[in-house]
Design a protein around this motif. Structure first.
Motif, PDB file in Angstrom:
ATOM      1  N   ASP A 239      16.818  45.772  54.564  1.00 54.05           N
ATOM      2  CA  ASP A 239      16.938  47.222  54.674  1.00 54.05           C
ATOM      3  C   ASP A 239      16.865  47.586  56.153  1.00 54.05           C
ATOM      4  N   ILE A 240      17.937  48.155  56.678  1.00 61.90           N
ATOM      5  CA  ILE A 240      18.043  48.435  58.104  1.00 61.90           C
ATOM      6  C   ILE A 240      16.969  49.408  58.567  1.00 61.90           C
ATOM      7  N   GLU A 241      16.752  50.489  57.831  1.00 62.28           N
ATOM      8  CA  GLU A 241      15.752  51.494  58.250  1.00 62.28           C
ATOM      9  C   GLU A 241      14.335  50.913  58.244  1.00 62.28           C
ATOM     10  N   ASN A 242      13.999  50.152  57.196  1.00 64.18           N
ATOM     11  CA  ASN A 242      12.689  49.498  57.181  1.00 64.18           C
ATOM     12  C   ASN A 242      12.590  48.495  58.324  1.00 64.18           C
ATOM     13  N   GLY A 243      13.694  47.807  58.592  1.00 64.32           N
ATOM     14  CA  GLY A 243      13.720  46.825  59.674  1.00 64.32           C
ATOM     15  C   GLY A 243      13.456  47.453  61.022  1.00 64.32           C
ATOM     16  N   LYS A 244      13.987  48.641  61.249  1.00 59.68           N
ATOM     17  CA  LYS A 244      13.758  49.333  62.526  1.00 59.68           C
ATOM     18  C   LYS A 244      12.271  49.621  62.708  1.00 59.68           C
ATOM     19  N   THR A 245      11.628  50.063  61.636  1.00 64.29           N
ATOM     20  CA  THR A 245      10.189  50.339  61.693  1.00 64.29           C
ATOM     21  C   THR A 245       9.399  49.062  61.939  1.00 64.29           C
ATOM     22  N   LYS A 246       9.746  48.006  61.212  1.00 60.58           N
ATOM     23  CA  LYS A 246       9.019  46.739  61.318  1.00 60.58           C
ATOM     24  C   LYS A 246       9.280  46.017  62.634  1.00 60.58           C
ATOM     25  N   ALA A 247      10.377  46.349  63.312  1.00 59.68           N
ATOM     26  CA  ALA A 247      10.752  45.686  64.561  1.00 59.68           C
ATOM     27  C   ALA A 247      10.152  46.356  65.791  1.00 59.68           C
ATOM     28  N   ALA A 248       9.325  47.374  65.614  1.00 56.40           N
ATOM     29  CA  ALA A 248       8.783  48.120  66.753  1.00 56.40           C
ATOM     30  C   ALA A 248       8.106  47.206  67.780  1.00 56.40           C
ATOM     31  N   ALA A 249       7.413  46.175  67.334  1.00 58.71           N
ATOM     32  CA  ALA A 249       6.752  45.245  68.263  1.00 58.71           C
ATOM     33  C   ALA A 249       7.763  44.439  69.076  1.00 58.71           C
ATOM     34  N   CYS A 250       8.984  44.320  68.578  1.00 54.47           N
ATOM     35  CA  CYS A 250      10.031  43.544  69.260  1.00 54.47           C
ATOM     36  C   CYS A 250      10.631  44.306  70.438  1.00 54.47           C
ATOM     37  N   PHE A 251      10.525  45.640  70.395  1.00 54.49           N
ATOM     38  CA  PHE A 251      11.223  46.488  71.358  1.00 54.49           C
ATOM     39  C   PHE A 251      10.767  46.256  72.796  1.00 54.49           C
ATOM     40  N   ALA A 252       9.501  45.907  73.001  1.00 50.33           N
ATOM     41  CA  ALA A 252       8.986  45.733  74.359  1.00 50.33           C
ATOM     42  C   ALA A 252       9.776  44.665  75.123  1.00 50.33           C
ATOM     43  N   CYS A 253      10.172  43.606  74.453  1.00 48.39           N
ATOM     44  CA  CYS A 253      10.904  42.525  75.120  1.00 48.39           C
ATOM     45  C   CYS A 253      12.409  42.575  74.852  1.00 48.39           C
ATOM     46  N   HIS A 254      12.784  42.870  73.609  1.00 47.28           N
ATOM     47  CA  HIS A 254      14.191  42.786  73.204  1.00 47.28           C
ATOM     48  C   HIS A 254      14.915  44.131  73.242  1.00 47.28           C
ATOM     49  N   GLY A 255      14.189  45.218  73.512  1.00 48.94           N
ATOM     50  CA  GLY A 255      14.787  46.542  73.579  1.00 48.94           C
ATOM     51  C   GLY A 255      14.951  47.161  72.204  1.00 48.94           C
ATOM     52  N   ALA A 256      14.794  48.480  72.111  1.00 47.65           N
ATOM     53  CA  ALA A 256      14.929  49.185  70.835  1.00 47.65           C
ATOM     54  C   ALA A 256      16.342  49.063  70.288  1.00 47.65           C
ATOM     55  N   ASP A 257      17.303  48.883  71.203  1.00 47.21           N
ATOM     56  CA  ASP A 257      18.690  48.725  70.762  1.00 47.21           C
ATOM     57  C   ASP A 257      19.087  47.255  70.662  1.00 47.21           C
ATOM     58  N   GLY A 258      18.108  46.347  70.826  1.00 48.19           N
ATOM     59  CA  GLY A 258      18.375  44.915  70.706  1.00 48.19           C
ATOM     60  C   GLY A 258      19.063  44.301  71.901  1.00 48.19           C
ATOM     61  N   ASN A 259      19.254  45.074  72.953  1.00 44.39           N
ATOM     62  CA  ASN A 259      19.932  44.597  74.157  1.00 44.39           C
ATOM     63  C   ASN A 259      18.934  44.531  75.307  1.00 44.39           C
ATOM     64  N   ALA A 260      18.172  43.450  75.350  1.00 46.79           N
ATOM     65  CA  ALA A 260      17.162  43.275  76.387  1.00 46.79           C
ATOM     66  C   ALA A 260      17.811  43.314  77.767  1.00 46.79           C
ATOM     67  N   VAL A 261      17.120  43.934  78.713  1.00 47.86           N
ATOM     68  CA  VAL A 261      17.653  43.979  80.072  1.00 47.86           C
ATOM     69  C   VAL A 261      17.151  42.805  80.905  1.00 47.86           C
ATOM     70  N   ASP A 262      16.019  42.246  80.553  1.00 45.98           N
ATOM     71  CA  ASP A 262      15.481  41.086  81.252  1.00 45.98           C
ATOM     72  C   ASP A 262      16.123  39.828  80.657  1.00 45.98           C
ATOM     73  N   PRO A 263      16.783  39.024  81.475  1.00 49.05           N
ATOM     74  CA  PRO A 263      17.511  37.866  80.944  1.00 49.05           C
ATOM     75  C   PRO A 263      16.641  36.785  80.302  1.00 49.05           C
ATOM     76  N   GLN A 264      15.325  36.843  80.506  1.00 52.52           N
ATOM     77  CA  GLN A 264      14.481  35.841  79.855  1.00 52.52           C
ATOM     78  C   GLN A 264      14.323  36.094  78.353  1.00 52.52           C
ATOM     79  N   TYR A 265      14.692  37.320  77.907  1.00 52.11           N
ATOM     80  CA  TYR A 265      14.598  37.648  76.492  1.00 52.11           C
ATOM     81  C   TYR A 265      15.994  37.736  75.889  1.00 52.11           C
ATOM     82  N   PRO A 266      16.230  37.057  74.770  1.00 50.88           N
ATOM     83  CA  PRO A 266      17.567  37.101  74.163  1.00 50.88           C
ATOM     84  C   PRO A 266      17.929  38.490  73.655  1.00 50.88           C
ATOM     85  N   ARG A 267      19.194  38.780  73.719  1.00 49.13           N
ATOM     86  CA  ARG A 267      19.724  40.011  73.129  1.00 49.13           C
ATOM     87  C   ARG A 267      19.942  39.750  71.646  1.00 49.13           C
TER      88      ARG A 267
END
Length: 117
Positions: A26-54
Motif C-alpha cells: 500500500d503506497i500511502e501506508n508505505g509513505k508513512t512507514k518510510a518516514a525514517a528512511c527520508f533522512a538519508c534517502h530523501g522523502a522523494d526517494g532521490n537522495a542527494v548524498d551519493p553515499q545513499y542509494p536512490r
C-alpha cells in the motif's frame, strides 16, 4: 495470424499470473512507514548524498528483497539492519510500493535515471 493467437494467449496468462507480485503493498501506508528512511534517502526517494542509494523508481520486488536481506543479515549494514528489524513483511511490501511508485531523477551528466545501478 493463427500462430500469433497462442502466443498472445500465453502472454496474457503470464501477465495475469504475475499481477499479484506487482500489486503488493500500500503506497500511502508505505509513505508513512518510510518516514525514517527520508533522512538519508530523501522523502522523494532521490537522495542527494551519493553515499545513499536512490530508491525512487526501483523495482518493487528488488526493494522488498533488499529490505529482507538487511533484516535477516544477508546484507551487512548495521544502520539498515536496525531499521529493517522493526519492519513486518507487510511493512516491507508497503515501503517498497511507496519508493517504487516514485519517479527517479535523470542524471544529465551520465545520461541515465538515477537509482538504476
Amino acid at each position: 495470424m493463427k500462430r500469433a493467437l497462442p502466443l498472445l494467449s500465453c502472454g496474457a496468462a503470464l501477465a495475469l499470473a504475475a499481477a499479484p507480485l506487482f500489486a503488493a503493498g500500500d503506497i500511502e501506508n508505505g509513505k508513512t512507514k518510510a518516514a525514517a528512511c527520508f533522512a538519508c534517502h530523501g522523502a522523494d526517494g532521490n537522495a542527494v548524498d551519493p553515499q545513499y542509494p536512490r530508491l525512487a523508481g526501483q523495482y518493487n520486488l528488488y526493494l522488498q528483497q533488499t529490505l529482507h536481506e538487511y533484516k535477516d543479515g544477508r546484507r551487512a549494514n548495521p544502520i539498515m539492519k536496525g531499521f529493517a528489524a522493526s519492519l513486518s513483511d507487510q511493512d516491507i511490501e508497503d515501503v517498497a510500493a511507496y519508493f517504487a511508485s516514485l519517479p527517479g531523477k535523470v542524471d544529465t551528466l551520465h545520461g541515465h535515471v538515477q537509482g538504476d545501478k
